[in-house]
Write a protein that holds these residues in place. Structure first.
Motif: not given
Length: 274
Positions: A68-73
């Motif tokens: 989820a963090l990778v997707r947001e970045v």
């Protein structure tokens, strides 16, 4: 268990900040804290402290989901910036700490290997299972012959695959948060002489000869296949000149296209993300 609960506690912001910084480091080539192994007084201060805190909170709120963090970045405008340099911005921020552009960075050793296998059509996409060949009793003399993704290549303490060694894979004997990125003559020599490179350049040439109908289309097809983009006019002129010299020297069509494929593997645009 008490240690694990303390590390992941909402009262301890260090773990989430360290992990968020590692994610940023892998996506941008540098972390918001440029010393990912050292968040102490002797380490560097974050360039964007509020952004790091925000990402750490988002990581915890998502249930510690790295995906989820990778997707947001990667959906951010900053990640999608071009790596093109701007003279005025470079004068103000020569190290690009304020992220006026994307960082141009080299693929990791595992990514270089996987990209070669994808280009040649020989990547084994099986997931899971053993990574070390059956019957292996010692790491000495181990043959790194598989075609699965780089994550499945065995990393022994005393023996690494030649490609991993040449392209700065992390030392398996110590904790390495940030790998060295070197430029050495041995890297160019590896791309010129390695049996692994020659083998997959040959596989790529065979597919080009089998599936593409003309030399002109074949040349453009190879650029798209290896570099993921169209060839520029200058590149086509130089590559045709190289191909013509090979033909004049008596090289067969198969050998000529193998050497063209190998030259594309060896070029900087194959190893670097723009």
């Amino acid at each position: 268990r008490e240690l694990a609960e303390w590390i992941c506690s909402d009262e301890n912001p260090l773990a989430s900040r360290v992990l968020a910084n590692r994610v940023w480091h892998h996506l941008f080539g540098n972390g918001l804290v440029r010393t990912p192994d050292n968040f102490g007084y002797t380490g560097e201060r974050p360039t964007h402290p509020f952004l790091l805190d925000y990402l750490a909170v988002r990581l915890i709120d998502s249930g510690w989901s790295v995906k989820a963090l990778v997707r947001e970045v990667v959906h951010s405008e900053t990640y999608r910036l071009s790596s093109e340099r701007h003279v005025r911005a470079a004068e103000i921020d020569p190290d690009n700490r304020l992220l006026f552009r994307q960082n141009r960075r080299r693929l990791a050793a595992e990514q270089i290997r996987d990209a070669i296998l994808v280009s040649s059509g020989w990547l084994d996409r099986r997931i899971g299972g053993a990574s070390i060949a059956a019957g292996t009793k010692s790491e000495f003399g181990y043959a790194f012959t598989g075609y699965r993704r780089g994550v499945y290549v065995p990393v022994f303490r005393s023996t690494l695959s030649d490609l991993f060694e040449v392209f700065d894979v992390a030392d398996p004997n110590i904790v390495v948060g940030k790998r060295n990125v070197t430029t050495r003559a041995s890297q160019a020599l590896f791309m010129m002489n390695s049996p692994f490179i020659v083998e997959h350049a040959s596989h790529l040439a065979e597919e080009a000869l089998r599936t593409v109908s003309s030399d002109q289309k074949r040349m453009k097809w190879l650029y798209r296949r290896v570099l993921g983009r169209e060839a520029t006019e200058n590149e086509l002129v130089e590559t045709w000149r190289f191909f013509g010299e090979l033909q004049e020297s008596g090289a067969s069509s198969s050998d000529s296209w193998t050497l063209v494929s190998q030259a594309l593997f060896a070029c900087l645009d194959f190893r670097y993300i723009h």
